[in-house]
Design a protein around this motif. Structure first.
Motif, short mmCIF file in Angstrom:
data_model
loop_
_atom_site.label_atom_id
_atom_site.label_comp_id
_atom_site.label_asym_id
_atom_site.label_seq_id
_atom_site.Cartn_x
_atom_site.Cartn_y
_atom_site.Cartn_z
N ALA A 188 3.38 -2.01 -13.84
CA ALA A 188 3.38 -1.21 -12.61
C ALA A 188 1.96 -1.08 -12.09
N VAL A 189 1.75 -1.38 -10.81
CA VAL A 189 0.41 -1.39 -10.22
C VAL A 189 0.45 -0.67 -8.88
N GLY A 190 -0.56 0.15 -8.62
CA GLY A 190 -0.68 0.82 -7.33
C GLY A 190 -2.14 1.01 -6.97
N LEU A 191 -2.40 1.20 -5.69
CA LEU A 191 -3.75 1.45 -5.19
C LEU A 191 -3.85 2.91 -4.75
N LEU A 192 -4.74 3.66 -5.40
CA LEU A 192 -4.99 5.04 -5.02
C LEU A 192 -5.94 5.06 -3.83
N THR A 193 -5.59 5.82 -2.81
CA THR A 193 -6.45 5.93 -1.64
C THR A 193 -6.64 7.38 -1.26
N THR B 43 0.84 -1.19 0.00
CA THR B 43 0.00 0.00 0.00
C THR B 43 0.88 1.24 0.00
N GLY B 44 0.51 2.21 -0.81
CA GLY B 44 1.25 3.47 -0.82
C GLY B 44 2.45 3.48 -1.74
N ARG B 45 2.68 2.39 -2.48
CA ARG B 45 3.78 2.40 -3.43
C ARG B 45 3.40 1.64 -4.70
N ILE B 46 4.18 1.85 -5.73
CA ILE B 46 3.97 1.15 -6.98
C ILE B 46 4.74 -0.18 -6.94
N ARG B 47 4.04 -1.27 -7.19
CA ARG B 47 4.68 -2.59 -7.31
C ARG B 47 4.91 -2.86 -8.79
N VAL B 48 6.13 -3.22 -9.15
CA VAL B 48 6.45 -3.51 -10.55
C VAL B 48 6.70 -5.01 -10.68
N VAL B 49 5.97 -5.63 -11.59
CA VAL B 49 6.12 -7.05 -11.88
C VAL B 49 6.65 -7.18 -13.30
N ALA B 50 7.77 -7.86 -13.46
CA ALA B 50 8.30 -8.13 -14.80
C ALA B 50 7.48 -9.25 -15.43
N LEU B 51 6.93 -8.99 -16.61
CA LEU B 51 6.06 -9.96 -17.28
C LEU B 51 6.79 -10.63 -18.43
N GLY B 52 6.69 -11.94 -18.49
CA GLY B 52 7.20 -12.70 -19.62
C GLY B 52 6.05 -13.13 -20.51
N ARG B 53 6.34 -14.02 -21.43
CA ARG B 53 5.31 -14.45 -22.38
C ARG B 53 4.51 -15.63 -21.87
N LEU C 136 14.37 13.20 0.40
CA LEU C 136 14.69 11.80 0.64
C LEU C 136 14.15 10.93 -0.49
N GLU C 137 14.83 9.82 -0.74
CA GLU C 137 14.36 8.88 -1.75
C GLU C 137 13.30 7.97 -1.15
N LYS C 138 12.27 7.68 -1.93
CA LYS C 138 11.23 6.76 -1.52
C LYS C 138 10.71 6.04 -2.75
N PRO C 139 10.12 4.87 -2.57
CA PRO C 139 9.58 4.15 -3.73
C PRO C 139 8.49 4.96 -4.43
N LEU C 140 8.48 4.89 -5.75
CA LEU C 140 7.45 5.57 -6.53
C LEU C 140 6.07 5.23 -6.00
N TRP C 141 5.24 6.25 -5.84
CA TRP C 141 3.93 6.04 -5.23
C TRP C 141 2.83 6.43 -6.21
N PRO C 142 1.62 5.87 -6.04
CA PRO C 142 0.50 6.23 -6.92
C PRO C 142 0.00 7.62 -6.60
N SER C 143 -0.34 8.37 -7.63
CA SER C 143 -0.80 9.75 -7.45
C SER C 143 -2.18 9.93 -8.07
N PRO C 144 -3.09 10.60 -7.39
CA PRO C 144 -4.42 10.84 -7.96
C PRO C 144 -4.41 11.92 -9.04
N THR C 145 -3.35 12.72 -9.11
CA THR C 145 -3.32 13.83 -10.06
C THR C 145 -2.29 13.65 -11.17
N ARG C 146 -1.45 12.65 -11.07
CA ARG C 146 -0.40 12.45 -12.07
C ARG C 146 -0.45 11.02 -12.57
#
Length: 508
Positions: free
Chosen positions: A339-344, A175-185, A287-297
């Motif tokens: 890339a998947v995230g949950l907007l809250t 929650t609060g960050r973007i999860r990136v899953v590498a997809l194969g075929r 500070l650096e933090k994991p990319l997070w989901p944004s409601p405006t971007r």
């Protein structure tokens, strides 16, 4: 493939055994799909079906190493440990909630993140009391999603039996960050891409709150975050206490008709060790933090951060992807990064956000340049639309109060049309860069960027014209329209405009 209640054991075995013959798995939401992938990874780690080094990982991916060992290992596990409705160790659940069930159990809406609201959404809780049983397979997947993505909040239950902190719901580890899953075929290739040299021994896998040898928190005091003991432990962590009640559906099949949700585990996560997929960006505080989901971007506007990670990362998923040998097997990208995230909105889930970005080994630098320039071009065009709207408003409504300026200019602001439109050309740009790489290995970016810029400017010009149609049909309105359109054209011809907009090229 279904994951049905008391047959979850056998369904998961079949899913792993058939992984290289399945293209992917499809669930009700992006978050649910990620949660199932996380669980399959946990089983692979628990069974020792994972590479021991980055070098071995490359071999696994290139040689398409079979995942059958994970299926065999799972088949040898006792059925009781994988029973969704076991009275003492129900799969993925906390049987200690049982004394609270009669008083605090609700309808199944509370189990599904998209239906539950903030777990106490309506005054009379009517939506949580509706009799809408879930098939066992759906309930299982919804529970996995709760463990991974559930937002913080207050549980709808009393703490009299177990302790007051059972009502304090902490945010899930994704929650609060973007999860990136590498997809194969295939599903098998996807799992291999996302496996990694494990942290700690294979076990323990979290099959229930009261099994697995993990010393878990109690609910009489504030939770103390614990460090995951292994990769299997991390990917199967029980982020919620959940208890499901089985029943028989109209067709005789097993369904879940009531649920109870309380606080779960709180993990102490290290970015480098436990967030293999994290895309680190610099926040406003420096500070650096994991990319997070944004409601405006929109997520695609930060795709350059993802490709930058592939280009520059020294460890983790992205360094491994960059290490794969350059190889093309026909047109199209070999892999994709999902890339998947949950907007809250505070404790209230709003929507899932996602994006799929192509990747071909050896092209990280080109894709970074294309995505960085593509984002810059879109930002510039959008800013020009805003400036044109302000010009139109100032001429059409010269006597407007300062407090009304933003509302008046919003009538002529075409950005609300432009941003949704710009996403598809951006994705097409990335695909075109990869295709161009087959023809021009030195510079596959410049020509697609110029074409992309032309598409955006043409669309923005039309969108601005439509927004200006609301101007009054008088002399002032005509002058406002002409001046606004001229301002936009001046911006497109300005020396400050990206070179691609002016018909040239730019190199970073």
């Amino acid at each position: 493939m279904s994951l049905d209640g008391d047959t979850a054991h056998h369904s998961l075995c079949a899913l792993l055994a058939e992984a290289d013959r399945l293209s992917t798995i499809h669930c009700a939401t992006p978050g649910e799909t990620v949660a199932v992938v996380e669980y399959l990874l946990a089983i692979c780690f628990a069974s020792g079906t994972c590479p021991s080094s980055d070098e071995e990982w490359r071999t696994w991916v290139i040689e398409e190493r079979d995942l059958g060992h994970a299926s065999d290992w799972l088949a040898d596990q006792p059925d009781d440990a994988w029973d969704l409705f076991h009275p003492e160790v129900p799969l993925g659940q906390n049987a200690l909630l049982a004394p609270c069930f009669h008083e605090s159990g609700t309808g199944t809406a509370q189990l599904v993140i998209e239906h539950a609201g903030d777990y106490n959404q309506h005054f009379d809780h009517h939506h949580l009391e509706r009799d809408e049983p879930l098939p066992a397979a759906e309930a299982f997947r919804a529970m996995l999603t709760q463990h991974v993505y559930a937002p913080y909040g207050r549980a709808r239950m009393s703490g009299r039996e177990l302790g007051p902190t059972v009502t304090n719901l902490a945010a899930g580890r994704l929650t609060g960050r973007i999860r990136v899953v590498a997809l194969g075929r295939t599903l098998g290739e996807t799992l291999r891409l996302n496996l990694y040299p494990p942290e700690g021994p294979g076990k323990p896998l979290n099959t229930s709150w009261t099994s697995g040898g993990v010393e878990r928190r109690n609910f009489t005091e504030k939770a103390r975050p614990r460090t995951p003991r292994s990769s299997a432990d991390l990917h199967s962590a029980l982020g919620r206490s959940v208890l499901l009640r089985p029943s028989r559906g109209p067709d005789g099949g097993i369904v879940v008709d009531r649920v109870l949700i309380g606080a779960g585990e709180v993990l102490d996560l290290d970015v480098e060790r436990h967030l293999q997929d994290a895309v680190l960006i610099r926040a406003l505080n420096g500070l650096e933090k994991p990319l997070w989901p944004s409601p405006t971007r929109a997520l695609w506007r930060d795709a350059h951060a993802l490709y930058g990670s592939v280009k520059d990362a020294e460890t983790g998923l992205y360094a491994r992807l960059r290490s794969l040998p350059y190889e093309r097997k026909g047109p199209g990208a070999l892999y994709q990064m999902w890339a998947v995230g949950l907007l809250t909105n505070k404790a209230l889930p709003v929507a899932w956000t996602q994006g799929v970005y192509p990747y071909a080994p050896g092209m990280a630098g080109h894709l970074f340049r294309a995505s960085r320039r593509g984002s810059d071009i879109a930002e510039y065009v959008a800013s020009s639309l805003k400036r044109a709207a302000v010009v139109a408003s100032e001429i059409a409504y010269p006597a407007a109060r300062a407090a009304d300026d933003s509302r008046q200019s919003a009538r002529f602001d075409a950005r609300w049309k432009f941003w949704p439109f710009a996403a598809q050309p951006f994705y097409e740009l990335l695909d075109e860069v990869i295709e161009e790489g087959l023809v021009d290995g030195d510079d596959p970016v410049s020509r697609p960027l110029v074409d992309y810029a032309r598409v955006l400017v043409t669309a923005a010009r039309t969108q601005l014209s439509h927004c200006l149609d609301s101007l009054p049909p008088n002399h002032r309105g005509h002058r406002a329209r002409a001046r606004a359109q001229q301002r936009f054209e001046d911006d497109m011809d300005s020396v400050k405009a990206p070179a691609e907009i002016r018909g040239g090229t730019a190199h970073d």
